[in-house]
Design a protein around this motif. Structure first.
Motif, PDB file in Angstrom:
ATOM      1  N   LEU A 370      13.763 -36.429   1.468  1.00  0.00           N
ATOM      2  CA  LEU A 370      12.985 -37.595   1.037  1.00  0.00           C
ATOM      3  C   LEU A 370      11.490 -37.362   1.204  1.00  0.00           C
ATOM      4  N   LEU A 371      11.089 -36.774   2.311  1.00  0.00           N
ATOM      5  CA  LEU A 371       9.674 -36.525   2.548  1.00  0.00           C
ATOM      6  C   LEU A 371       9.108 -35.539   1.539  1.00  0.00           C
ATOM      7  N   LEU A 372       9.849 -34.477   1.236  1.00  0.00           N
ATOM      8  CA  LEU A 372       9.366 -33.496   0.253  1.00  0.00           C
ATOM      9  C   LEU A 372       9.284 -34.101  -1.141  1.00  0.00           C
ATOM     10  N   THR A 373      10.205 -34.995  -1.478  1.00  0.00           N
ATOM     11  CA  THR A 373      10.160 -35.658  -2.795  1.00  0.00           C
ATOM     12  C   THR A 373       8.939 -36.559  -2.900  1.00  0.00           C
ATOM     13  N   MET A 374       8.659 -37.309  -1.846  1.00  0.00           N
ATOM     14  CA  MET A 374       7.483 -38.187  -1.858  1.00  0.00           C
ATOM     15  C   MET A 374       6.197 -37.375  -1.962  1.00  0.00           C
TER      16      MET A 374
END
Length: 464
Positions: A370-374
């Motif tokens: 999720l963090l990498l996608t954001m």
């Protein structure tokens, strides 16, 4: 007549003079027998010295290195014995005895190389092949000849916890989340923070030096017997672990006689282990001699499956066979024992429940994808600084990808690098096959069992 008397007297005096002359005395002393000389006291025979213990061929040694070493052929390694060595039921070499060896060859680690290529790491990873050739005893160093060891990994000490209450689905994942949080905190508070931080930096570089991590251990076997001069076999003091008011439980330390893995094992498959330490009861009497064989079977086995589902493995022991020379039946005696501890060499975390079932620890994380996608989506925002946004988004190939993303000055290119990193993280956390439980040959295990229904056993020739 007077003349005859004078002649007789003259002959008598001459004979007397001749008899008492010095020559006559000397003549008589020469023929006198000599007095026998007193015999010298014979030295009392010294008591026979006990024979030095001999480690037989095939003895298993587990050696661990305490610090990092460069990954290069010919590098000298200084380690220590993880466990004590016993000979004929007696302690011969204690744990933590220094052992010296060397890296004899470097083998390519293809799996790690491909994993690094996907992240932009071009380091040619290797696996060291080591041999140990010397052990430092109090009487001096002793040469060893061991088999070569290739698979070195940190030693995991598994211990079965107490019985845990039944938890709901939410409770299980809440417990898993707390465990992951504790692991993240331990990264910063446990000793060795500098080394871990250096490894994180290395992961961002396209090429970096290799090293053999601290606490890596190898399991090797002696290729020939080794005499231990200057040492006498001392009886290992048995520890009294009995708890008042509780039934007596014996802890049996053994080595697996063959490989056991959840990838191929099926319920009912035989399992054998060799007892390497003598077992004493609460009265300090020998009950399970060294060299006994535990015989059991696999009770639970599930291989790893897709979508990150890990394998499971459980085995129990039902029989112990004593070595030749003991008062025991040839068929062995019945026992009931389950796995209560193990020391496998593995880079993957394992967990052991109260029933003896071993499973790999789940290392899946929802936060990372999720963090990498954001962060990847930040490159598509047109209301911010271009350099900052492309630098934050370009996470696909470490430091090289970040530099290229900033230099290109293209939002779409930087976002593509970021989404690639997010996709790779999603695959590794949720989509790739799970991990199997793998116990190689000579893995050290601990079995808890109840007292045997048999008289106390004493090996022949023992002075117990």
């Amino acid at each position: 007549m007077m003349l005859g008397i004078k002649r007789s007297l003259f002959l008598t005096l001459g004979a007397s003079a001749l008899l008492f002359s010095p020559s006559a005395v000397a003549q008589s002393l020469q023929h006198r027998p000599q007095a026998p000389a007193p015999e010298a006291p014979q030295p009392s025979p010294e008591p026979a010295k006990p024979a030095a213990p001999v480690l037989p061929q095939g003895t298993v040694l587990q050696v661990e290195i305490p610090r990092n070493y460069p990954m290069k052929s010919g590098e000298t390694l200084e380690g220590r014995l993880v466990y004590s060595l016993f000979v004929d039921g007696h302690l011969a070499v204690p744990a933590n005895t220094p052992v010296q060896g060397a890296v004899v060859a470097l083998d390519p680690d293809k799996k790690t190389r491909w994993h690094g290529r996907l992240r932009g790491d071009l380091t040619p990873f290797h696996t060291p092949r080591v041999q140990f050739n010397q052990i430092a005893l109090p009487s001096g160093p002793v040469s060893l000849v061991t088999t070569g060891a290739v698979t070195g990994a940190p030693v995991l000490h598994l211990a079965a916890p107490g019985a845990s209450p039944h938890r709901s689905f939410v409770g299980k994942y809440w417990s898993l989340a707390k465990e992951c949080a504790h692991q993240q905190i331990a990264f910063f508070v446990d000793p060795g923070l500098g080394g871990r931080a250096l490894q994180l930096l290395y992961q961002q570089l396209p090429y970096h030096p290799e090293h053999i991590p601290a606490h890596t251990a190898w399991t090797v076997e002696l290729a020939s017997p080794v005499a231990l001069p200057g040492l006498s076999q001392a009886a290992a003091p048995p520890a009294d672990t009995a708890i008042p008011g509780h039934p007596e439980i014996w802890s049996v330390h053994a080595l697996l006689a063959g490989r056991v893995t959840s990838a191929t094992a099926k319920p009912g498959d035989p399992v054998q282990a060799l007892v390497i330490e003598p077992v004493y009861d609460k009265d300090r009497q020998l009950v399970v001699p060294q060299g006994s064989t535990l015989v059991g079977r696999v009770t639970t086995a599930k291989s790893a499956r897709s979508l990150g589902r890990n394998g499971k493995l459980r085995f129990t022991f039902q029989q112990v066979k004593f070595p030749p020379g003991n008062r025991a039946d040839e068929e062995g005696r019945t026992v009931q024992g389950a796995l209560s501890g193990a020391s496998p060499q593995s880079n993957a975390g394992l967990s052991l429940d109260a029933e003896g079932t071993v499973t790999p620890k789940s290392q899946s994380s929802v936060i990372a994808p999720l963090l990498l996608t954001m962060l990847a989506g930040r490159a598509l925002d047109n209301d911010g600084n271009l350099t900052a946004q492309t630098g934050v988004s370009s996470n696909g190939f470490g430091l090289v990808g970040r530099v290229v993303g900033i230099a290109a000055g293209n939002r779409n290119f930087a976002a593509g690098l970021g989404f690639y990193a997010a996709a790779l993280s999603t695959y590794e956390n949720f989509l790739r096959p799970g991990r199997d439980v793998d116990f190689p040959k000579d893995t050290r295990i601990e079995i808890e069992t109840t007292p045997l229904r048999a008289p106390v056993l004493k090996p022949q020739g023992s002075s117990q």
